[in-house]
Scaffold this motif. Structure first.
Motif, PDB file in Angstrom:
ATOM      1  N   GLU A   1       3.710   8.697  -2.779  1.00 56.58           N
ATOM      2  CA  GLU A   1       2.921   9.388  -3.805  1.00 56.58           C
ATOM      3  C   GLU A   1       1.790  10.184  -3.149  1.00 56.58           C
ATOM      4  O   GLU A   1       1.064   9.697  -2.287  1.00 56.58           O
ATOM      5  N   GLY A   2       1.649  11.449  -3.584  1.00 58.83           N
ATOM      6  CA  GLY A   2       0.606  12.325  -3.052  1.00 58.83           C
ATOM      7  C   GLY A   2       0.994  13.038  -1.775  1.00 58.83           C
ATOM      8  O   GLY A   2       0.194  13.794  -1.215  1.00 58.83           O
TER       9      GLY A   2
ATOM     10  N   ILE B   1       0.848  -1.192   0.000  1.00 59.17           N
ATOM     11  CA  ILE B   1       0.000   0.000   0.000  1.00 59.17           C
ATOM     12  C   ILE B   1       0.880   1.237   0.000  1.00 59.17           C
ATOM     13  O   ILE B   1       2.083   1.175   0.211  1.00 59.17           O
ATOM     14  N   ARG B   2       0.238   2.387  -0.235  1.00 54.32           N
ATOM     15  CA  ARG B   2       0.951   3.666  -0.195  1.00 54.32           C
ATOM     16  C   ARG B   2       0.770   4.298   1.196  1.00 54.32           C
ATOM     17  O   ARG B   2      -0.185   3.979   1.914  1.00 54.32           O
ATOM     18  N   LEU B   3       1.674   5.192   1.529  1.00 59.84           N
ATOM     19  CA  LEU B   3       1.576   5.883   2.819  1.00 59.84           C
ATOM     20  C   LEU B   3       0.287   6.684   2.918  1.00 59.84           C
ATOM     21  O   LEU B   3      -0.283   6.808   4.015  1.00 59.84           O
ATOM     22  N   ILE B   4      -0.182   7.192   1.805  1.00 57.10           N
ATOM     23  CA  ILE B   4      -1.383   8.013   1.838  1.00 57.10           C
ATOM     24  C   ILE B   4      -2.629   7.196   2.189  1.00 57.10           C
ATOM     25  O   ILE B   4      -3.656   7.723   2.597  1.00 57.10           O
TER      26      ILE B   4
ATOM     27  N   ALA C   1       0.999  19.393   0.466  1.00 65.55           N
ATOM     28  CA  ALA C   1       0.385  18.078   0.340  1.00 65.55           C
ATOM     29  C   ALA C   1       0.431  17.338   1.676  1.00 65.55           C
ATOM     30  O   ALA C   1      -0.545  16.681   2.088  1.00 65.55           O
ATOM     31  N   LEU C   2       1.530  17.443   2.372  1.00 62.65           N
ATOM     32  CA  LEU C   2       1.673  16.778   3.673  1.00 62.65           C
ATOM     33  C   LEU C   2       0.713  17.382   4.696  1.00 62.65           C
ATOM     34  O   LEU C   2       0.050  16.661   5.456  1.00 62.65           O
ATOM     35  N   ALA C   3       0.607  18.713   4.677  1.00 63.88           N
ATOM     36  CA  ALA C   3      -0.295  19.366   5.628  1.00 63.88           C
ATOM     37  C   ALA C   3      -1.748  18.982   5.357  1.00 63.88           C
ATOM     38  O   ALA C   3      -2.524  18.719   6.296  1.00 63.88           O
ATOM     39  N   ASP C   4      -2.120  18.951   4.060  1.00 63.19           N
ATOM     40  CA  ASP C   4      -3.495  18.559   3.725  1.00 63.19           C
ATOM     41  C   ASP C   4      -3.774  17.124   4.156  1.00 63.19           C
ATOM     42  O   ASP C   4      -4.863  16.806   4.671  1.00 63.19           O
TER      43      ASP C   4
ATOM     44  N   ILE D   1       8.672   8.992   5.096  1.00 66.73           N
ATOM     45  CA  ILE D   1       8.494   9.545   3.747  1.00 66.73           C
ATOM     46  C   ILE D   1       9.841   9.706   3.054  1.00 66.73           C
ATOM     47  O   ILE D   1       9.998   9.364   1.871  1.00 66.73           O
ATOM     48  N   ALA D   2      10.816  10.228   3.804  1.00 61.18           N
ATOM     49  CA  ALA D   2      12.137  10.445   3.222  1.00 61.18           C
ATOM     50  C   ALA D   2      12.831   9.121   2.895  1.00 61.18           C
ATOM     51  O   ALA D   2      13.537   9.006   1.891  1.00 61.18           O
TER      52      ALA D   2
END
Length: 631
Positions: free
Chosen positions: A600-601, A538-541, A607-610, A592-593
């Motif tokens: 992605e995203g 899966i993605r982190l988002i 983007a991170l704050a949202d 993330i780093a």
């Protein structure tokens, strides 16, 4: 055979004195039979101070002293001697007792027809010395009082030669006995207690006009004077009371424990050179002192031999309860404390001092049993910091290594495997009563490595003597210990430990929780999940909706650990709360780093704050409660 202090020896001595120094009258037949006899008229004129001037000059003081010692009423005669009359004063000067001693020996040898053996002569001399002291002491006291009495003549002093030779030593000791008992008014018990209290200083002897004798006969040493006083005292009771008196019992002795000097020339037996301090240390005497404290503490103040098992058990009890303050304040014989020996000889380490004493014990069973005794075995002595105040990591690792060796034998291979420590370890392992000298590894570990205890185990495994084991555990952290929860993840009360870095207060449960380690373990779990630990990657988002309680419960992390115990302890078993805390933390930014392919995203600050805003809306429960700063 002569026997010192026995009635038979005294009778034998008096017989010899009377035979060698008889009183004769001018008409007696003994005048021709005993050419060494003393004319009775001359003797009584001597006692009555009626000598002619020519008689005073020619008087044989040794024969007069011998005649007084030979008389049954000799003590009474001595008490009537005049301190001002010069012929009387000569009786106690210039070691004339040596002549009497020679004459008595000759008389006995003539009577037996053989010369005295060395042992017989020594016994005879000791008997004569004590007889002289018992007879002449009243006169010695009168001489001392003449010197010290209020209104005494200016320049009044003891006679010249009063301190000469062996007789001078006896004179000094007799006066010292008078000073202690009569002038100072000290009972025997008070005298013995005053020794360890340091009351017998040079000033004490000077105050009682004994300074000259102290300097001349005892090298200005109160300890030498008092040890001779008790050792040579005529009373067996007094001699027995101080039979164990040693130099170590006198706190005012200079250079008792250490002394400067050339490393090639030891001050005496028992001294060892300390290259670090560039001085000699009296370790032989230090061991004697430490042994006295230990023996007194274990209920064996006289140091009598005890059965091996009993003695070892008592010493182990001492090791388990000994403290620096207790050792320093403990009073042994003669009211002595030895609080100065440890700083002076062992750089302040009581543990090292006791270990040194036991390893040099005269008993091989004690040396053998305590050969592996180490400072960390002392439960109540701080061995957790070094001389610079830094944590003693080497001692800590050594303690854990010993504990693990013991546990391996005690638990067996099913419950103890060095490669499964994170999975099997339980904190109570280090609190078991199975270790050498009953030491508690838990105390050492927390003392050296701090809180939580398991951090010390981690440190040990990462620095294991076996390099293969050390490499295996290079990424080990306290959070990987499956059975350790209390103190690792949460505490009801931090007491004196806090505030603890990385901990926060959870008011909803009234507990302090380790949120920093909680976030790190959550990060570890997330990395596993995005790699497809439970199937599809899966993605982190997708974290807020994709990660569930099942992941915390079933995804294996490093060293076969799981995140569920952490989730229950830190986040009240709430995955949403754990995920929200993780997403809004620095640990999430680090993931993330590290894993850009799964980010992605989330690129860019907006983007991170949202994402964090959206995640907070998705994960927040109606009863949501934020953590408060660690207080």
């Amino acid at each position: 055979m002569l026997q010192t202090n026995s009635k038979a020896t005294l009778d034998h001595l008096r017989w010899a004195l009377e035979r060698r120094f008889p009183l004769i009258s001018p008409t007696s037949e003994r005048e021709t039979q005993t050419p060494g006899g003393i004319p009775a008229g001359l003797f009584y004129r001597f006692l009555g101070q009626n000598l002619l001037q020519r008689e005073e000059r020619a008087i044989d003081s040794a024969r007069m002293l011998g005649a007084i010692l030979a008389r049954p009423d000799g003590k009474q005669l001595a008490s009537e001697l005049d301190p001002e009359y010069r012929p009387h004063r000569r009786l106690v000067c210039e070691d004339i007792l040596a002549e009497v001693r020679h004459e008595v020996g000759t008389a006995i040898a003539l009577s037996t027809g053989a010369a005295l053996s060395h042992e017989q002569r020594e016994r005879l001399e000791r008997a004569l010395d004590q007889h002289y002291r018992g007879v002449i002491t009243p006169y010695l006291v009168a001489l001392q009082e003449r010197k010290t009495a209020p209104g005494a003549k200016r320049g009044a002093s003891l006679p010249n030669g009063f301190l000469s030779g062996r007789q001078g030593t006896i004179n000094s000791l007799a006066l010292l006995d008078h000073i202690l008992n009569d002038e100072a008014g000290l009972s025997l018990k008070q005298q013995l207690r005053a020794i360890g209290g340091g009351d017998f200083s040079v000033e004490f002897f000077s105050k009682h006009h004994f300074g000259g004798a102290l300097t001349t006969k005892f090298n200005n040493s109160p300890s030498d004077a008092l040890r001779a006083h008790f050792r040579e005292h005529p009373s067996p009771r007094v001699r027995r009371s101080a039979s164990h008196l040693g130099q170590e019992h006198f706190p005012q002795v200079n250079s008792l424990w250490c002394e400067s000097g050339s490393p090639d020339l030891a001050p005496g037996d028992g001294w060892e050179y300390d290259t670090l301090g560039s001085c000699w240390l009296n370790k032989g005497l230090a061991r004697v002192a430490i042994g006295q404290v230990i023996d007194d503490y274990i209920g064996n103040p006289t140091g009598r031999p005890l059965p091996s098992r009993e003695y070892i058990t008592r010493i182990e009890d001492f090791i388990a309860t000994a403290t620096e303050d207790g050792f320093n304040a403990h009073r042994v014989r003669f009211n002595r404390t030895f609080g100065t020996v440890i700083p002076a000889v062992y750089q302040g380490s009581l543990a090292e001092g006791i270990i040194d004493y036991l390893r040099h014990s005269a008993r091989h069973d004690i040396r053998d049993h305590f050969a592996r005794l180490r400072p960390y075995h002392f439960r109540r002595i701080n061995t957790w910091t070094d001389s610079k105040g830094e944590p003693a990591y080497a001692f800590g690792r050594e303690a854990i290594h010993e504990a693990f060796s013991t546990l391996e034998k005690h638990l067996g291979p099913e419950r103890f495997d060095i490669y499964r420590i994170p999975e099997l370890f339980e904190t109570q392992w280090l609190s078991k009563d199975i270790f050498f000298c009953r030491f508690t590894p838990a105390d050492v570990v927390t003392g050296v490595f701090g809180f939580p205890m398991v951090s010390g185990v981690v440190h040990f495994l990462k620095h294991h003597p076996d390099s293969a084991i050390a490499r295996f555990y290079r990424d080990l952290e306290p959070r990987h210990f499956a059975r350790v929860t209390n103190g690792l993840w949460s505490m009801q009360d931090i007491g004196e430990k806090g505030p603890l870095p990385g901990w926060s207060y959870d008011p909803s449960r009234g507990r302090y929780v380790n949120v920093t380690e909680g976030r790190k373990m959550t990060a570890e779990l997330i990395e596993k999940v995005i790699d497809g630990a439970c199937g599809e990657a899966i993605r982190l988002i997708d974290i807020p909706t994709a990660v569930t309680l099942e992941h915390f419960n079933t995804v294996p992390l490093a060293f076969n650990s799981y995140a569920r115990p952490m989730l229950a302890a830190v986040y009240g078993d709430s995955p949403r709360r754990a995920l929200l805390d993780f997403i809004t933390s620095a640990e999430f930014t680090e993931v993330i780093a590290k894993r850009p392919e799964a980010a992605e995203g989330l690129r860019g600050e907006k983007a991170l704050a949202d994402f964090r805003t959206t995640s907070e809306r998705l994960l927040t429960l109606p009863f949501r409660q934020r953590f408060l700063p660690n207080a």
